[in-house]
Design an enzyme around this catalytic site. Structure first.
Site, PDB file in Angstrom:
ATOM      1  N   MET A  76       0.841  -1.187   0.000  1.00 49.06           N
ATOM      2  CA  MET A  76       0.000   0.000   0.000  1.00 49.06           C
ATOM      3  C   MET A  76       0.878   1.241   0.000  1.00 49.06           C
ATOM      4  O   MET A  76       1.985   1.225   0.532  1.00 49.06           O
ATOM      5  CB  MET A  76      -0.916   0.008   1.218  1.00 49.06           C
ATOM      6  CG  MET A  76      -0.205  -0.038   2.560  1.00 49.06           C
ATOM      7  SD  MET A  76      -1.308  -0.239   3.962  1.00 49.06           S
ATOM      8  CE  MET A  76      -2.337   1.204   3.812  1.00 49.06           C
ATOM      9  N   CYS A  77       0.420   2.278  -0.635  1.00 54.58           N
ATOM     10  CA  CYS A  77       1.130   3.559  -0.733  1.00 54.58           C
ATOM     11  C   CYS A  77       2.335   3.453  -1.662  1.00 54.58           C
ATOM     12  O   CYS A  77       2.860   2.380  -1.924  1.00 54.58           O
ATOM     13  CB  CYS A  77       1.579   4.091   0.627  1.00 54.58           C
ATOM     14  SG  CYS A  77       0.273   4.201   1.856  1.00 54.58           S
TER      15      CYS A  77
END
Length: 252
Positions: free
Chosen positions: A1-2
């Site tokens: 994520m990110c």
């Protein structure tokens, strides 16, 4: 994520590294190529940069997707800097923190970002949080795992740890308290970069004779010079050198 990115080098418009490349951080917000967890990075974004003669960086952060922010596009076109840290945040559960939860987090000369997740949040991290001074807990920017990770790193920096040690020890503590966490951390003071690869992708463009180095979740173009950082590794860099140090999990 990110997805996140840090740049050190000659002064350039922010867009040269954040928006112009074919697979830039902006494009990675909806079409990342090497993201292992999550698919769309639409729950906030931010950029921090340094101006000549001022050790404290400026920041621009928002709670929504970067692709819909016309102000960010203008900023990237006209603002120039030789030291930048930027991030786009993975779509996640609804929360009240808004842009306060978007990296980069900041204190004094430091900019910080966390790509990953603390497994078992918040219960698994509670013992580490309880060990922090109360005033540092009250300074938390948001009620998120990334904000606590930043508090743990910042506590070590304030105690005199160098950037690499601060990241490495925070990662070891978190990995021991919450096994299976993904802890790719990115930190800069405008003169150096420290980063960890722990559970997700991390790449770098080696130091260039022009005095440029880039560290990112994934390459923003197809330059053959990009190098992947092995998992469980600490990276430290300046404009002229990059060092990689293997990380071992805590035995405590």
């Amino acid at each position: 994520m990110c997805r996140h990115l840090a740049y050190l080098g000659p002064d350039i418009p922010l867009g040269v590294v954040l928006g112009d490349p074919e697979h830039s951080l902006v494009r990675q917000s909806w079409a990342p190529r090497r993201q292992r967890y999550g698919t769309v990075n639409a729950d906030g974004f931010g950029v921090g940069w340094y101006a000549a003669g001022d050790p404290v960086p400026a920041r621009y952060r928002r709670a929504g997707p970067v692709w819909g922010d016309e102000g960010f596009a203008d900023l990237c076109r006209v603002v120039r800097s030789g030291a930048v840290l930027a991030a786009v945040r993975d779509a996640t559960f609804a929360g009240a923190d808004g842009e306060a939860a978007a990296a980069p987090f900041a204190s004094g000369p430091w900019l910080f970002s966390h790509n990953g997740a603390v497994r078992g949040w918040p219960d698994a991290a509670a013992p580490l949080a309880s060990a922090l001074p109360v005033h540092e807990l009250l300074e938390l920017a948001a009620r998120t795992d990334s904000a606590l990770v930043w508090a743990l790193v910042l506590h070590r920096l304030r105690q005199g740890d160098d950037p690499g040690t601060a990241l490495a020890e925070a990662v070891r503590e978190l990995a021991a308290a919450a096994p299976g966490s993904r802890l790719n951390l990115l930190l800069t003071d405008g003169a150096s970069i420290a980063a960890t690869a722990w559970g997700d992708s991390l790449w770098y463009l080696p130091a260039h004779p022009s005095g440029r180095v880039v560290v990112a979740s994934e390459p923003y173009d197809d330059d053959t010079g990009w190098c992947e950082v092995p998992d469980r590794t600490l990276l430290t860099a300046t404009r002229t050198r990059v060092a990689l140090i293997p990380l071992k999990e805590s035995t405590l």
